[in-house]
Design a protein around this motif. Sequence first.
Motif, PDB file in Angstrom:
ATOM      1  N   GLN A   6      -4.819   0.629  -6.026  1.00 50.57           N
ATOM      2  CA  GLN A   6      -4.648  -0.337  -4.644  1.00 50.57           C
ATOM      3  C   GLN A   6      -3.209  -0.252  -4.288  1.00 50.57           C
ATOM      4  O   GLN A   6      -3.181  -0.609  -3.277  1.00 50.57           O
ATOM      5  CB  GLN A   6      -5.186  -1.587  -4.820  1.00 50.57           C
ATOM      6  CG  GLN A   6      -6.644  -1.403  -5.200  1.00 50.57           C
ATOM      7  CD  GLN A   6      -7.258  -2.792  -5.562  1.00 50.57           C
ATOM      8  OE1 GLN A   6      -6.600  -3.709  -5.457  1.00 50.57           O
ATOM      9  NE2 GLN A   6      -8.646  -2.800  -5.861  1.00 50.57           N
ATOM     10  N   ALA A   7      -2.423   0.129  -5.089  1.00 50.62           N
ATOM     11  CA  ALA A   7      -0.789   0.072  -4.510  1.00 50.62           C
ATOM     12  C   ALA A   7      -0.608   1.010  -3.575  1.00 50.62           C
ATOM     13  O   ALA A   7      -1.142   2.188  -3.399  1.00 50.62           O
ATOM     14  CB  ALA A   7      -0.014   0.291  -5.853  1.00 50.62           C
ATOM     15  N   PRO A   8       0.031   0.474  -2.171  1.00 50.60           N
ATOM     16  CA  PRO A   8       0.599   1.525  -1.545  1.00 50.60           C
ATOM     17  C   PRO A   8       1.408   2.558  -1.793  1.00 50.60           C
ATOM     18  O   PRO A   8       2.124   2.281  -2.968  1.00 50.60           O
ATOM     19  CB  PRO A   8       1.103   0.439  -0.404  1.00 50.60           C
ATOM     20  CG  PRO A   8       1.400  -0.896  -1.324  1.00 50.60           C
ATOM     21  CD  PRO A   8       0.693  -0.769  -2.347  1.00 50.60           C
ATOM     22  N   GLU A   9       1.440   3.521  -1.149  1.00 50.22           N
ATOM     23  CA  GLU A   9       2.332   4.661  -1.512  1.00 50.22           C
ATOM     24  C   GLU A   9       3.117   5.078  -0.416  1.00 50.22           C
ATOM     25  O   GLU A   9       2.522   5.021   0.915  1.00 50.22           O
ATOM     26  CB  GLU A   9       1.469   5.873  -2.035  1.00 50.22           C
ATOM     27  CG  GLU A   9       2.217   6.854  -2.402  1.00 50.22           C
ATOM     28  CD  GLU A   9       1.288   7.984  -2.864  1.00 50.22           C
ATOM     29  OE1 GLU A   9       0.872   8.052  -3.995  1.00 50.22           O
ATOM     30  OE2 GLU A   9       0.822   9.164  -2.305  1.00 50.22           O
ATOM     31  N   VAL A  10       4.391   5.476  -0.495  1.00 43.50           N
ATOM     32  CA  VAL A  10       5.246   6.004   0.485  1.00 43.50           C
ATOM     33  C   VAL A  10       5.626   7.253   0.210  1.00 43.50           C
ATOM     34  O   VAL A  10       5.943   7.544  -0.699  1.00 43.50           O
ATOM     35  CB  VAL A  10       6.240   4.618   0.865  1.00 43.50           C
ATOM     36  CG1 VAL A  10       7.399   4.705  -0.386  1.00 43.50           C
ATOM     37  CG2 VAL A  10       7.116   5.038   2.075  1.00 43.50           C
ATOM     38  N   GLU A  11       6.134   7.880   1.172  1.00 47.16           N
ATOM     39  CA  GLU A  11       6.797   9.273   1.130  1.00 47.16           C
ATOM     40  C   GLU A  11       8.288   9.204   1.646  1.00 47.16           C
ATOM     41  O   GLU A  11       8.406   8.663   2.869  1.00 47.16           O
ATOM     42  CB  GLU A  11       6.114  10.403   1.912  1.00 47.16           C
ATOM     43  CG  GLU A  11       6.409  11.850   1.686  1.00 47.16           C
ATOM     44  CD  GLU A  11       5.427  12.521   2.211  1.00 47.16           C
ATOM     45  OE1 GLU A  11       4.688  13.412   1.533  1.00 47.16           O
ATOM     46  OE2 GLU A  11       5.354  12.819   3.379  1.00 47.16           O
ATOM     47  N   ILE A  12       9.041   9.340   0.795  1.00 47.05           N
ATOM     48  CA  ILE A  12      10.572   9.250   1.232  1.00 47.05           C
ATOM     49  C   ILE A  12      11.284  10.669   1.407  1.00 47.05           C
ATOM     50  O   ILE A  12      10.974  11.429   0.263  1.00 47.05           O
ATOM     51  CB  ILE A  12      11.374   8.383   0.196  1.00 47.05           C
ATOM     52  CG1 ILE A  12      10.640   6.954  -0.130  1.00 47.05           C
ATOM     53  CG2 ILE A  12      12.896   8.374   0.528  1.00 47.05           C
ATOM     54  CD1 ILE A  12      11.281   6.221  -1.087  1.00 47.05           C
ATOM     55  N   PHE A  13      11.712  11.034   2.220  1.00 48.25           N
ATOM     56  CA  PHE A  13      12.344  12.313   2.724  1.00 48.25           C
ATOM     57  C   PHE A  13      13.834  12.362   2.095  1.00 48.25           C
ATOM     58  O   PHE A  13      14.503  11.249   2.466  1.00 48.25           O
ATOM     59  CB  PHE A  13      12.163  12.814   4.008  1.00 48.25           C
ATOM     60  CG  PHE A  13      10.746  12.966   4.391  1.00 48.25           C
ATOM     61  CD1 PHE A  13      10.156  14.233   4.423  1.00 48.25           C
ATOM     62  CD2 PHE A  13      10.143  11.960   4.969  1.00 48.25           C
ATOM     63  CE1 PHE A  13       8.804  14.549   4.512  1.00 48.25           C
ATOM     64  CE2 PHE A  13       8.674  12.002   5.440  1.00 48.25           C
ATOM     65  CZ  PHE A  13       7.912  13.278   5.257  1.00 48.25           C
ATOM     66  N   ILE A  14      14.273  13.223   1.403  1.00 47.34           N
ATOM     67  CA  ILE A  14      15.479  13.181   0.609  1.00 47.34           C
ATOM     68  C   ILE A  14      16.438  14.366   0.812  1.00 47.34           C
ATOM     69  O   ILE A  14      15.699  15.322   0.925  1.00 47.34           O
ATOM     70  CB  ILE A  14      15.460  12.829  -0.902  1.00 47.34           C
ATOM     71  CG1 ILE A  14      14.313  11.828  -1.144  1.00 47.34           C
ATOM     72  CG2 ILE A  14      16.618  12.560  -1.385  1.00 47.34           C
ATOM     73  CD1 ILE A  14      13.907  11.751  -2.277  1.00 47.34           C
ATOM     74  N   ARG A  49       7.089  10.898  -3.619  1.00 49.56           N
ATOM     75  CA  ARG A  49       6.035  10.040  -3.387  1.00 49.56           C
ATOM     76  C   ARG A  49       6.133   8.789  -4.502  1.00 49.56           C
ATOM     77  O   ARG A  49       6.111   8.944  -5.560  1.00 49.56           O
ATOM     78  CB  ARG A  49       4.758  10.707  -3.792  1.00 49.56           C
ATOM     79  CG  ARG A  49       4.343  11.646  -2.373  1.00 49.56           C
ATOM     80  CD  ARG A  49       3.026  11.875  -2.604  1.00 49.56           C
ATOM     81  NE  ARG A  49       2.468  12.867  -1.516  1.00 49.56           N
ATOM     82  CZ  ARG A  49       1.953  12.182  -0.409  1.00 49.56           C
ATOM     83  NH1 ARG A  49       2.090  10.809  -0.111  1.00 49.56           N
ATOM     84  NH2 ARG A  49       1.577  12.846   0.643  1.00 49.56           N
ATOM     85  N   VAL A  50       6.160   7.629  -3.791  1.00 50.15           N
ATOM     86  CA  VAL A  50       6.197   6.392  -4.549  1.00 50.15           C
ATOM     87  C   VAL A  50       5.437   5.455  -4.301  1.00 50.15           C
ATOM     88  O   VAL A  50       4.858   5.025  -2.970  1.00 50.15           O
ATOM     89  CB  VAL A  50       7.686   5.765  -4.324  1.00 50.15           C
ATOM     90  CG1 VAL A  50       7.853   4.492  -5.142  1.00 50.15           C
ATOM     91  CG2 VAL A  50       8.794   6.774  -4.263  1.00 50.15           C
TER      92      VAL A  50
END
Length: 171
Positions: A6-14, A49-50
Amino acid sequence: MNSESQAPEVEIFIEGMTCKGCASKVENALKTADGCEDAAVDLPNAKARVRFDPLVTSPEALAALVSDLGYPARLEAAQQITFPVTGMNCGGCVKKVTGLIEAVDGVQSAEVSLDDAQAKVAFDPAKTDGAAIMAVVAEAGYPAESPAEVEEITFPVTGMNCGGCVKKVTG
């Protein structure tokens, strides 16, 4: 159900990761950050992806953590445009043009070169576009070539995982 699913996921561009060592450094820092439940760095696509606990951390804090490691990070994919700028003749002109570009909503970074007579701009395409950025520069008295005359526009394409994907994108 467990909380992990259920934890949200974020995509970080590096930006700036050049090897597995860079990717490992970023991934380890993310995995040990307060509130991070899982992290996976994708070196070829320059992103991570975190999965995180929103009660402990935020996407912005995770991106800032990566940036603090020396790898500029952002939460949305940016497009990049490089275009010629004429009429600049000193460092003051460069500073003025840079300031004008950076003031445009959606611009993430701007590099203006007097020697090359050009500007390289990263921007959020949901907020602005290359034509709007060049118009601001031209209105200030520094003619920029129209988008039709620009030689190169660079933007990230993520999610490709095979030759077929590349063929679809490149035609």
